[in-house]
Design a protein around this motif. Sequence first.
Motif, short mmCIF file in Angstrom:
data_model
loop_
_atom_site.label_atom_id
_atom_site.label_comp_id
_atom_site.label_asym_id
_atom_site.label_seq_id
_atom_site.Cartn_x
_atom_site.Cartn_y
_atom_site.Cartn_z
N THR A 60 49.58 -45.38 -26.20
CA THR A 60 48.46 -45.34 -26.68
C THR A 60 48.66 -46.25 -27.83
OG1 THR A 60 47.54 -43.53 -25.83
CG2 THR A 60 46.50 -44.38 -27.78
N LEU A 61 49.33 -45.91 -28.81
CA LEU A 61 49.91 -46.49 -30.02
C LEU A 61 50.15 -48.05 -29.63
CD1 LEU A 61 51.75 -43.64 -31.90
CD2 LEU A 61 49.38 -44.61 -32.35
N PHE A 62 50.90 -48.28 -28.54
CA PHE A 62 51.46 -49.49 -28.22
C PHE A 62 50.17 -50.31 -27.89
CE2 PHE A 62 51.55 -52.28 -24.24
CZ PHE A 62 52.69 -52.99 -24.89
N GLY A 63 49.17 -49.88 -27.17
CA GLY A 63 47.91 -50.43 -26.88
C GLY A 63 47.11 -50.97 -27.80
N ILE A 64 46.85 -49.98 -29.16
CA ILE A 64 46.35 -50.36 -30.14
C ILE A 64 46.87 -51.68 -30.84
CG2 ILE A 64 45.57 -49.77 -32.45
CD1 ILE A 64 45.50 -46.80 -31.37
N ASN A 65 48.25 -51.63 -31.02
CA ASN A 65 49.11 -52.78 -31.52
C ASN A 65 48.80 -54.00 -30.61
OD1 ASN A 65 51.27 -53.16 -33.80
ND2 ASN A 65 52.13 -53.92 -31.90
N PHE A 66 49.10 -53.85 -29.36
CA PHE A 66 48.94 -54.88 -28.53
C PHE A 66 47.68 -55.70 -28.69
CE2 PHE A 66 47.80 -56.77 -24.35
CZ PHE A 66 49.12 -57.73 -24.10
N ALA A 67 46.57 -55.02 -28.71
CA ALA A 67 45.24 -55.57 -28.84
C ALA A 67 45.09 -56.31 -30.26
CB ALA A 67 44.16 -54.53 -28.77
N MET A 68 45.56 -55.80 -31.18
CA MET A 68 45.72 -56.49 -32.40
C MET A 68 46.23 -57.71 -32.50
SD MET A 68 43.41 -54.97 -34.21
CE MET A 68 42.40 -53.64 -34.30
N GLY A 69 47.62 -57.77 -31.90
CA GLY A 69 48.63 -58.89 -31.86
C GLY A 69 47.91 -60.09 -30.82
N VAL A 70 47.11 -59.60 -29.81
CA VAL A 70 46.44 -60.74 -29.07
C VAL A 70 45.36 -61.42 -30.06
CG1 VAL A 70 44.83 -60.97 -27.11
CG2 VAL A 70 46.88 -59.66 -26.83
N ALA A 71 44.61 -60.55 -30.66
CA ALA A 71 43.34 -60.71 -31.53
C ALA A 71 43.83 -61.95 -32.59
CB ALA A 71 42.61 -59.72 -32.06
N THR A 72 44.90 -61.57 -33.34
CA THR A 72 45.76 -62.25 -34.47
C THR A 72 46.26 -63.51 -33.83
OG1 THR A 72 47.46 -60.81 -34.53
CG2 THR A 72 45.61 -60.53 -36.05
N GLY A 73 46.93 -63.55 -32.60
CA GLY A 73 47.92 -64.59 -32.33
C GLY A 73 47.01 -65.90 -31.84
N ILE A 74 45.72 -65.55 -30.97
CA ILE A 74 44.94 -66.56 -30.28
C ILE A 74 44.82 -67.69 -31.53
CG2 ILE A 74 42.90 -67.19 -29.38
CD1 ILE A 74 43.07 -64.53 -27.84
N VAL A 75 44.46 -67.50 -32.51
CA VAL A 75 43.67 -68.19 -33.69
C VAL A 75 44.92 -69.11 -33.97
CG1 VAL A 75 43.22 -68.38 -36.02
CG2 VAL A 75 42.32 -66.63 -34.52
N MET A 76 46.32 -69.01 -34.10
CA MET A 76 47.36 -69.75 -34.43
C MET A 76 47.52 -70.84 -33.77
SD MET A 76 50.14 -66.79 -35.11
CE MET A 76 51.55 -68.20 -35.36
N GLU A 77 47.37 -70.72 -32.42
CA GLU A 77 47.51 -71.94 -31.34
C GLU A 77 46.39 -73.19 -31.76
OE1 GLU A 77 48.14 -71.26 -27.36
OE2 GLU A 77 49.74 -69.57 -27.67
N PHE A 78 45.07 -72.56 -32.02
CA PHE A 78 43.97 -73.57 -32.53
C PHE A 78 44.23 -74.18 -33.69
CE2 PHE A 78 41.77 -70.60 -29.57
CZ PHE A 78 41.24 -71.45 -28.85
N GLN A 79 45.22 -73.49 -34.55
CA GLN A 79 45.44 -74.47 -35.94
C GLN A 79 46.37 -75.54 -35.76
OE1 GLN A 79 46.28 -71.79 -39.24
NE2 GLN A 79 46.18 -70.05 -38.03
#
Length: 531
Positions: A60-79
């Motif tokens: 469950t803690l992994f899932g919370i962290n994973f979701a936040m990692g996806v949300a913050t990582g997508i933006v980087m490629e657009f930069q």
Amino acid sequence: MPIDSLVVDLSRWQFAATAMYHFIFVPLTLGLSFMMAIMESVYVMTGRSVWRKATLFWGTLFGINFAMGVATGIVMEFQFGMNWSYYSHYVGDVFGAPLAIEGLMAFFLEATFVGLFFFGWDRLSKIGHLVVTWLVAIGANFSALWILIANGWMQNPVGARFNPDTMRMEITDFIAVIFNPVAQAKFVHTVSAGYLCGAVFVLAISALYLAKGKHIELAKRSMVVAASFGLASALSVVVLGDESGYVATEHQKMKVAAIEASFHTEPAPAPWTVLAIPGADGTPIWQLQVPWLGGLITTRSLTEELDGINELVARADERIRSGLVAYQALEEIRADGNAEARAVFEQTWPDLGYALLLKRYRADVENATDAEIAQAAADTVPSVWPLFWTFRIMMGLGFFFIAFFGVWFYRASRGWIETNRQFLWFSVFTLPLPWIAIESGWFIAEFGRQPWVVEGVLPTFYAASGLTVLDLVLSLSFFVLLYTALLIVMVFLMIRTVKAGPKDKFLAADDEDDFVIAALPKTPVTQELGS
């Protein structure tokens, strides 16, 4: 074309902010994924639901962290297209390939099996779900591999060449890109740091439960796994970090010289500077050194010299002058396809990036003065003292974790997990330390590469898009506020989940009372697991 240094600095700040926020989540994802897989493996071998409960809780803690990692990582490629458009044009054919593979092969694999992990408990067999959990862990590592292959190429651009007809870097040997020694060293070092982060996280939360007398059986078992996994990870981080430093000595000599605050070439065997005080001119006025150790760490030799900053600047001056020859040949090729100019360019193109350093001072670089060349050569030196101190913080924490997990492994093997309340609380407060070490390492890798966005190929200032200061101030402010909000949300969800504690409606009421590990060999550690 004049270079607006404020635009470049703001672009760097924006990418650094988003990258370092994103990297808060990545290491914990790597570490928890393998911890979950280990715990579920014990569950499948023993059939005891306490291990299922542990897997679900940490999952469950992994899932919370994973979701936040996806949300913050997508933006980087657009930069890359928005803030670094010339970078994308210049090296996109090379850099884009591993990123595309990461998305198609690794991220989709990981994301698909994350869903099966959470929703497949009642739909898959025990073995089937265990395979899913291991594929989540493997997918996370594959994702890190391809991203670090891309980043490793920026540190050591092998397997590619500049095409004067397309004005772009193009891949000539994709196998060389994949097996780039810098990328491979960075990968194993980074994932080991992620494993250590996961182990500290599990151990700290488990210590909190034990200190408060809550969820004792699950916390003890989780702590034994974390102590064993953490000790192996801590040892790996230091050993593989040494390998990463050795590879950097081979391919990024200026970065290593800056990390060591070595302004002059040290005769072999070079000493290692433990502490130093900088003077007004930036050079050390006092140093505490260990004889010979610098040579052993950086060159693994007692006979090789450790190159100093001043001598490396002199070499950069030579490469700038060679790059000017390549630049002039390129201009002739673009004008009339001169065959003789092509031959000259083939001999000198590896130094073309050094000539581009002069673009900071004038557009017509072929007319650069000796003073401008000297200034451009001096620009190849990254800021020394932030690198010097950050590296020592990271290294000190690395050795601390070996001692920390060594003590916990010994205590766990002796069955002394709950016997020292002060040490339990000390362990709780170690929770932030892995992130300090990891962010320090990321800072060293990226800040130490300056002034290059691609080492020796493309200067950072030349890679930025032509945005306005207002554009960047607004977008930087937006991302910092958004990412800070996401971090607060993640911390809130984590705290709430930890306070709620592990829950599994399928856990039998008396399951923890008669726990044994019949399937594992009898050792002190497995006896503690089953106690």
